[in-house]
Write an enzyme that holds these catalytic residues in place. Structure first.
Site, PDB file in Angstrom:
ATOM      1  N   ARG A 146      18.479  -1.230   0.430  1.00 39.51           N
ATOM      2  CA  ARG A 146      17.482  -2.149  -0.105  1.00 39.51           C
ATOM      3  C   ARG A 146      17.160  -1.817  -1.553  1.00 39.51           C
ATOM      4  O   ARG A 146      16.760  -2.671  -2.334  1.00 39.51           O
ATOM      5  CB  ARG A 146      16.213  -2.080   0.743  1.00 39.51           C
ATOM      6  CG  ARG A 146      15.137  -3.072   0.363  1.00 39.51           C
ATOM      7  CD  ARG A 146      13.931  -2.964   1.292  1.00 39.51           C
ATOM      8  NE  ARG A 146      13.070  -4.123   1.172  1.00 39.51           N
ATOM      9  CZ  ARG A 146      12.043  -4.210   0.341  1.00 39.51           C
ATOM     10  NH1 ARG A 146      11.755  -3.200  -0.445  1.00 39.51           N
ATOM     11  NH2 ARG A 146      11.307  -5.313   0.302  1.00 39.51           N
ATOM     12  N   GLY A 154     -19.421  -7.895  -4.717  1.00 39.25           N
ATOM     13  CA  GLY A 154     -18.882  -8.703  -3.639  1.00 39.25           C
ATOM     14  C   GLY A 154     -18.569  -7.945  -2.377  1.00 39.25           C
ATOM     15  O   GLY A 154     -18.226  -8.550  -1.354  1.00 39.25           O
ATOM     16  N   SER A 157       0.816  -1.225   0.000  1.00 40.09           N
ATOM     17  CA  SER A 157       0.000   0.000   0.000  1.00 40.09           C
ATOM     18  C   SER A 157       0.847   1.271   0.000  1.00 40.09           C
ATOM     19  O   SER A 157       0.389   2.326  -0.429  1.00 40.09           O
ATOM     20  CB  SER A 157      -0.931   0.003   1.223  1.00 40.09           C
ATOM     21  OG  SER A 157      -0.177   0.018   2.421  1.00 40.09           O
ATOM     22  N   CYS A 176       4.066   1.269  -1.357  1.00 43.61           N
ATOM     23  CA  CYS A 176       5.170   1.030  -2.296  1.00 43.61           C
ATOM     24  C   CYS A 176       4.842   1.631  -3.661  1.00 43.61           C
ATOM     25  O   CYS A 176       3.724   1.478  -4.160  1.00 43.61           O
ATOM     26  CB  CYS A 176       5.420  -0.470  -2.432  1.00 43.61           C
ATOM     27  SG  CYS A 176       6.895  -0.861  -3.386  1.00 43.61           S
ATOM     28  N   ASP A 217       4.172 -11.397  -0.074  1.00 42.87           N
ATOM     29  CA  ASP A 217       4.526 -10.147   0.586  1.00 42.87           C
ATOM     30  C   ASP A 217       3.924  -8.958  -0.158  1.00 42.87           C
ATOM     31  O   ASP A 217       4.384  -8.594  -1.237  1.00 42.87           O
ATOM     32  CB  ASP A 217       6.057 -10.025   0.646  1.00 42.87           C
ATOM     33  CG  ASP A 217       6.519  -8.707   1.264  1.00 42.87           C
ATOM     34  OD1 ASP A 217       5.715  -8.083   1.986  1.00 42.87           O
ATOM     35  OD2 ASP A 217       7.673  -8.323   1.026  1.00 42.87           O
TER      36      ASP A 217
END
Length: 551
Positions: free
Chosen positions: A465, A537, A367, A369, A402
């Protein structure tokens, strides 16, 4: 009359006793349905052998050549013949480590430090400590998890005698508790001189009053000596006999070593699913990078007792990670290594060949990224999980889904697509156990949550990272924001677990192992949802509504 195009003639046989067919036995009915003939029932039995709605996983995620998110997919129900409490969620965290709950907290500096890792392990999952800190700080977080015993607070917030009641109020607002030990240094390890609780402060108007004037002094406290009481049961008896809410643990010098809380004792007294090693210590993992100094980090983490390391990279299929995996397997052959992040089978093949014990799947789907937006590289998460799992499972390598998880339905979908574990960031960031303090925005209680690719996080240290630690200009691949208060992990994770159990029950899958077989054998069926189906849904056609997750 002979059968023509599977159509049969219906004949009344009300007064005729029929033998039980396999179909009737499967339905658990002691008598045959009066509206169907024997021929019709036999026809249904024959059709059930090949009758399949929807698509298999291969048809949807490989043959279609389209990328699907979790919301694009719906799972078709199976037959329910067991209770929800019978569903077994035990799974493989890595090739060598098994857990009873398939949930793992994300290694982000606004999600997982020792409090989150402890809470997740007690619930049967696991926490992965982030590495946006010094080597010593990260090793210290691991040691705190390993030293944990149910009912102990090993890092209580302390104050010095000259602190004000306003400082007590601040601690209560930030951390949610009001029992504060008073030590000479204002820190754990200082000599205990008293304790302040709500009963000492509730009716004092002047919040600038020194705590030394209102605290319960040491002479009136019930304390336990570390040297005399080596187990929780003995300390538990002292607390029960004292009828106090807090029990300070001190050494013979009078220094505060730990604190016991009646509330925490009640919360932690019974965790049958707790993730523990052979020494009965809670399991915990930690992330590392691929830089030379990360080898020293690994050494300290192993000394602290870490159970596995996760190599943290937004693009895991790199020469740096492959070299680090091989180095780890050479120098620490008994340490489990999880590689990633990846989204394709080719990436998985490279890391599996290098020696990983698990794979982390997801690229640009969290959310917070923005990797897909900034770099135009990644893959929709449902497709990524299915494709990588279909390859990795052949070699016994568990995968972690992930990112992209926003509710229990997404967790069920990730597991059905082949994930052994589901990693959560934003779903856990607003809990009491997440690092940071609460604040109010527009009357809503929130906590800060940021991506490790945000400028804010990279400034602190996570730029390695994203291969950006030496760049003069950093390109953000994440954002900072806030998430709503979700309460304590002790209530929130059991809700998640029960929701997942209900999902597997509706699928007719009694365990994750059975569901894996169903997926491989094409018995687990999927369908694509249109935008209209996704709207249908969810909650719709209401003027207003209140959504309560659990109660």
């Amino acid at each position: 009359m002979p059968l023509i195009n599977t159509q049969v003639e219906v004949k009344a046989e009300a007064n005729k006793t029929r033998p039980l067919s396999p179909l009737r036995r499967a339905l658990g009915s002691p008598s045959a349905p009066k509206s169907l003939s024997k021929a019709q029932l036999q026809s249904i039995e024959n059709e059930l052998k090949t009758l399949r709605d929807g698509m298999s996983g291969d048809q949807m995620f490989m043959e279609s050549k389209r990328g699907y998110t979790y919301d694009d997919v719906i799972l078709l129900p199976g037959q329910v013949n067991f209770g929800v409490d019978e569903v077994d969620l035990s799974t493989n965290l890595t090739r060598n480590i098994k857990l009873k709950v398939p949930l793992v907290s994300s290694p982000m500096d606004t999600v997982t430090e020792h409090r989150m890792a402890i809470a997740m392990a007690l619930q049967g999952g696991i926490g992965i400590i982030h590495y946006n800190n010094t080597i010593e700080e990260q090793a210290g977080e691991i040691m705190r998890v390993k030293r944990f015993k149910n009912g102990f607070i090993t890092d209580p917030k302390c104050l010095p005698p000259n602190a004000k009641l306003a400082d007590v109020d601040r601690i209560k607002a930030m951390y949610g508790f009001s029992g504060v030990p008073i030590t000479e240094t204002g820190m754990l390890g200082g000599k205990l001189v008293g304790i302040v609780t709500n009963r000492d402060t509730d009716f004092i108007v002047n919040r600038n009053t020194p705590v030394s004037e209102v605290m319960t002094p040491f002479a009136k406290l019930v304390v336990a000596y570390e040297e005399d009481h080596k187990n929780l049961e003995a300390l538990n008896k002292i607390m029960i006999a004292s009828k106090k809410a807090k029990l300070p643990i001190i050494n013979k010098k009078g220094d505060l070593v730990a604190l016991m809380s009646r509330k925490d004792l009640l919360k932690h007294r019974d965790f049958p699913n707790a993730s523990k090693n052979a020494n009965k210590q809670l399991l915990v993992g930690a992330t590392i990078g691929t830089r030379p100094n990360d080898k020293e980090r690994v050494k300290k983490l192993v000394e602290a007792g870490v159970d596995l390391v996760v190599i943290d990279s937004s693009q895991g299929d790199s020469m740096y990670q492959l070299e680090m995996i091989k180095w780890l397997k050479t120098h620490y052959p008994n340490l489990d290594v999880v590689g990633g992040n990846i989204v394709t089978r080719r990436q998985a093949a490279h890391l599996i060949a290098a020696g990983v014990d698990g794979l982390r799947v997801g690229m640009g789907v969290g959310s917070i990224c923005t990797t897909q937006e900034v770099c135009a590289v990644g893959r929709p998460q449902a497709t990524a999980v299915y494709n990588v799992a279909s390859f990795a499972n052949k070699y016994g390598i568990p995968i972690w889904a992930d990112g992209g998880v926003a509710n229990t339905g997404h967790i069920v979908k990730a597991l059905a697509l082949g994930a052994s574990m589901v990693m959560m960031g934003s779903m856990l960031a607003g809990t009491e156990e997440a690092p940071g303090s609460y604040e109010f925005i527009d009357g809503v209680r929130v906590k800060k949550y940021r991506g490790m690719g945000s400028i804010e996080a990279m400034t602190k240290g996570s730029s390695t990272r994203y291969f950006a630690d030496k760049k003069k200009i950093r390109v953000a691949q994440g954002v900072s924001g806030t998430v709503m208060d979700k309460g304590s992990i002790q209530h929130y994770v059991p809700y998640l677990v029960l929701g997942v159990r209900h999902g597997l029950q509706d699928l007719g899958q009694k365990s994750l192992k059975i569901m894996t077989s169903a997926r491989v054998n094409n018995e687990l069926r999927f369908e694509e949802r249109t935008h209209a189906a996704q709207k249908e849904g969810g909650v719709h056609d209401l003027h207003s509504y209140k959504k309560q997750l659990f109660g």
